[in-house]
Design a protein around this motif. Structure first.
Motif, short mmCIF file in Angstrom:
data_model
loop_
_atom_site.label_atom_id
_atom_site.label_comp_id
_atom_site.label_asym_id
_atom_site.label_seq_id
_atom_site.Cartn_x
_atom_site.Cartn_y
_atom_site.Cartn_z
N ILE A 196 -5.13 8.43 -6.88
CA ILE A 196 -6.33 8.16 -7.68
C ILE A 196 -6.95 9.48 -8.14
CG2 ILE A 196 -8.65 7.15 -7.65
CD1 ILE A 196 -6.28 5.11 -7.66
N ASP A 197 -7.01 10.47 -7.25
CA ASP A 197 -7.53 11.79 -7.63
C ASP A 197 -6.71 12.39 -8.77
OD1 ASP A 197 -9.54 11.67 -5.73
OD2 ASP A 197 -8.48 12.92 -4.27
N SER A 198 -5.41 12.23 -8.70
CA SER A 198 -4.51 12.75 -9.73
C SER A 198 -4.79 12.07 -11.07
CB SER A 198 -3.06 12.51 -9.30
OG SER A 198 -2.18 12.76 -10.36
N ILE A 199 -4.99 10.77 -11.05
CA ILE A 199 -5.31 10.03 -12.27
C ILE A 199 -6.63 10.52 -12.85
CG2 ILE A 199 -5.90 7.75 -13.20
CD1 ILE A 199 -3.86 6.61 -11.13
N ALA A 216 1.31 4.94 -16.65
CA ALA A 216 2.39 4.74 -15.69
C ALA A 216 1.88 4.81 -14.25
CB ALA A 216 3.50 5.77 -15.91
N ASP A 217 1.01 5.78 -13.98
CA ASP A 217 0.47 5.91 -12.62
C ASP A 217 -0.44 4.73 -12.27
OD1 ASP A 217 1.86 8.23 -12.25
OD2 ASP A 217 0.12 9.56 -12.22
N CYS A 218 -1.22 4.27 -13.23
CA CYS A 218 -2.07 3.09 -12.97
C CYS A 218 -1.21 1.86 -12.70
CB CYS A 218 -3.00 2.84 -14.15
SG CYS A 218 -4.36 4.02 -14.27
N HIS A 219 -0.13 1.73 -13.44
CA HIS A 219 0.79 0.60 -13.21
C HIS A 219 1.39 0.69 -11.81
CE1 HIS A 219 3.50 -2.64 -14.20
NE2 HIS A 219 4.51 -1.90 -13.75
N LEU A 220 1.79 1.88 -11.41
CA LEU A 220 2.35 2.08 -10.08
C LEU A 220 1.36 1.63 -9.01
CD1 LEU A 220 4.59 3.42 -8.25
CD2 LEU A 220 3.18 5.47 -8.35
N MET A 223 0.86 -1.17 0.00
CA MET A 223 0.00 0.00 0.00
C MET A 223 0.90 1.23 0.00
SD MET A 223 -3.10 1.36 0.26
CE MET A 223 -3.94 -0.17 0.29
N LEU A 224 0.50 2.23 -0.75
CA LEU A 224 1.24 3.48 -0.67
C LEU A 224 1.35 3.86 0.80
CD1 LEU A 224 -0.38 5.34 -3.68
CD2 LEU A 224 1.98 4.61 -3.53
N HIS A 225 2.25 4.73 1.13
CA HIS A 225 2.58 4.99 2.53
C HIS A 225 1.36 5.18 3.41
CE1 HIS A 225 6.63 5.01 1.23
NE2 HIS A 225 6.51 6.12 0.54
N LYS A 226 0.38 5.89 2.93
CA LYS A 226 -0.83 6.11 3.72
C LYS A 226 -2.03 6.01 2.79
CE LYS A 226 0.56 10.19 5.22
NZ LYS A 226 0.52 11.48 5.90
N ILE A 227 -3.18 5.75 3.36
CA ILE A 227 -4.41 5.72 2.57
C ILE A 227 -4.60 7.06 1.86
CG2 ILE A 227 -6.93 5.61 2.73
CD1 ILE A 227 -5.63 2.88 2.97
N SER A 228 -4.29 8.15 2.54
CA SER A 228 -4.45 9.46 1.91
C SER A 228 -3.56 9.59 0.67
CB SER A 228 -4.18 10.59 2.91
OG SER A 228 -2.87 10.51 3.39
N ASP A 229 -2.35 9.03 0.70
CA ASP A 229 -1.48 9.05 -0.48
C ASP A 229 -2.10 8.26 -1.62
OD1 ASP A 229 0.42 10.53 0.89
OD2 ASP A 229 1.60 8.77 1.46
N PHE A 230 -2.66 7.11 -1.29
CA PHE A 230 -3.32 6.27 -2.29
C PHE A 230 -4.49 7.05 -2.92
CE2 PHE A 230 -6.61 3.10 -3.32
CZ PHE A 230 -5.91 2.32 -4.24
N CYS A 231 -5.32 7.64 -2.09
CA CYS A 231 -6.48 8.41 -2.59
C CYS A 231 -6.03 9.61 -3.42
CB CYS A 231 -7.36 8.85 -1.43
SG CYS A 231 -8.16 7.48 -0.58
N ASN A 232 -4.96 10.27 -3.00
CA ASN A 232 -4.44 11.41 -3.76
C ASN A 232 -3.95 10.98 -5.13
OD1 ASN A 232 -4.98 13.14 -1.65
ND2 ASN A 232 -2.89 13.13 -0.86
#
Length: 65
Positions: free
Chosen positions: A12-15, A48-52, A1-10
């Protein structure tokens, strides 16, 4: 998981924002080499971001404060 859930959500928002920009660029601007370059750039960045995100298979563990 990305460092925090908020990082993960951010991420997805960016994508999502890039996806919206891609749609606007594709359908609101006249065809030109610059527009096509921007479209290709957005597609590659989204992929690239989706792959990450897809490769982040580590377990989520709540960080202790």
């Amino acid at each position: 998981m990305l460092h925090k859930i908020s990082d993960f959500c951010n991420k997805i928002d960016s994508i999502k924002k890039m996806s919206d920009d891609l749609r606007t660029t594709k359908y609101s601007f006249p065809k030109s080499p610059d527009r096509d370059f921007r479209i290709q750039n957005l597609i590659e960045t989204i992929q690239a971001d989706c792959h990450l995100v897809s490769q982040d298979k580590s377990d989520y563990g709540k960080e202790e404060s």
